[in-house]
Design a protein around this motif. Structure first.
Motif, short mmCIF file in Angstrom:
data_model
loop_
_atom_site.label_atom_id
_atom_site.label_comp_id
_atom_site.label_asym_id
_atom_site.label_seq_id
_atom_site.Cartn_x
_atom_site.Cartn_y
_atom_site.Cartn_z
N GLY A 112 -36.68 23.30 1.23
CA GLY A 112 -35.96 22.44 0.46
C GLY A 112 -35.75 21.05 1.03
O GLY A 112 -35.71 20.03 0.31
N PRO A 167 -39.74 23.67 -3.32
CA PRO A 167 -39.29 22.60 -4.30
C PRO A 167 -40.54 22.65 -5.40
O PRO A 167 -41.54 23.07 -5.24
CB PRO A 167 -39.54 21.23 -3.49
CG PRO A 167 -39.23 21.69 -2.37
CD PRO A 167 -39.80 22.93 -1.97
N ASP A 212 -41.86 20.15 -7.00
CA ASP A 212 -42.93 19.33 -6.98
C ASP A 212 -44.12 19.45 -5.87
O ASP A 212 -45.35 19.26 -6.22
CB ASP A 212 -42.37 17.88 -6.66
CG ASP A 212 -41.69 17.95 -5.20
OD1 ASP A 212 -41.58 19.22 -4.83
OD2 ASP A 212 -41.83 16.93 -4.65
N ARG A 218 -38.64 28.81 -6.79
CA ARG A 218 -38.76 27.47 -6.85
C ARG A 218 -37.32 26.68 -6.87
O ARG A 218 -36.65 26.96 -8.02
CB ARG A 218 -39.69 27.19 -8.02
CG ARG A 218 -41.15 27.85 -8.13
CD ARG A 218 -41.87 27.29 -7.20
NE ARG A 218 -42.81 26.20 -7.84
CZ ARG A 218 -43.48 25.41 -7.16
NH1 ARG A 218 -43.80 25.57 -6.13
NH2 ARG A 218 -44.23 24.35 -7.93
N LEU A 219 -37.40 25.56 -6.26
CA LEU A 219 -35.95 24.89 -6.34
C LEU A 219 -36.04 23.76 -7.21
O LEU A 219 -37.20 23.32 -7.51
CB LEU A 219 -35.74 24.55 -4.82
CG LEU A 219 -35.50 25.49 -3.84
CD1 LEU A 219 -35.54 24.88 -2.16
CD2 LEU A 219 -34.28 26.47 -4.15
#
Length: 237
Positions: free
Chosen positions: A152, A177, A179, A236-237
């Motif tokens: 993260g 993350p 992206d 997924r963050l």
């Protein structure tokens, strides 16, 4: 605490080895099997012997040597103690999963730079917080228990980075993350895989998954995970 555990393991292994040796000395059957194994071991190294014959002699030598060890009471007792020790550590690790928070920076010149190492631990909890690494492929090995890999707070360099995680037993949880482009390759003898809409059982198999943004993402990470018995969960963050 870690030094005490390491000392205990060393003393335990030495005690079992001494017990096996003494038991062989006082039991002629075990000593006889061991002697046969040693004889075949030396005969496999004899000059002029063919490779095929040497291979057979080596197999026979290993068989007799293993029999002489496995039939001892000391080995069986040590195996039971080791199993109890592993179960205790498994329960302890389940209560406090290992947390690895990886922070990186853009690669710089590797000339006159000190090497950075991540020490692998088979037992005991480990925390790595606020540690900055010049990015290099990360290879993490764990033993029994759960492991959390948190990306993260990570700023990966442009292109594809590689992370390898190996575990014997337990759950691996990856916090990644949105992206980042992901190429995930997971193998397990038995366990479950949870990633996005994928929720499947893995039985002596390897599964390879790409994220939807893998081709277009500026920063990508290729994660290779391997576990004997355990689950993998990607969040997924």
């Amino acid at each position: 605490m870690k030094k005490i555990e390491s000392s205990f393991l060393f003393v335990f292994v030495v005690a079992v080895a001494v017990g096996i040796g003494l038991e062989m000395l006082f039991k002629w059957q075990l000593l006889f099997l061991f002697a046969i194994g040693i004889c075949f071991l030396f005969s496999s190294r004899r000059a002029g012997i063919t490779k095929k014959t040497a291979k057979y002699h080596m197999i026979i030598a290993v068989t007799f040597l293993l029999m002489s060890v496995l039939l001892t009471v000391s080995f069986k007792f040590g195996l039971v103690i080791a199993a109890i020790f592993a179960i205790i550590h498994y329960i302890h690790r389940k209560r406090a999963p290992q947390l690895l928070m990886v922070k990186t920076c853009e690669p710089a010149s590797k000339i006159d730079k000190a090497n950075h190492f991540i020490r692998n631990q088979w037992f005991g909890n480990r925390r790595m917080l606020d540690v900055v690494y010049e990015w290099d492929d990360i290879n993490v090995q764990t033993g029994i228990g759960d492991t959390i890999i948190d990306l993260g707070n990570t700023v990966l360099p442009t292109g594809e980075s590689v992370i390898m995680i190996r575990s014997i037993s337990g759950k691996i949880r990856l916090l990644i993350p949105f992206d980042l482009g992901i190429c995930l390759e997971h193998s397990a003898i038995f366990g479950n895989l949870q990633y996005d809409k994928i929720n499947t059982t893995v039985q002596n198999n390897t599964i390879k998954v790409y994220s939807d943004n893998y081709e277009t993402a500026v920063r990508k990470v290729k994660i290779t995970t391997s576990v004997v018995f355990g689950d993998l969960e990607v969040i997924r963050l």
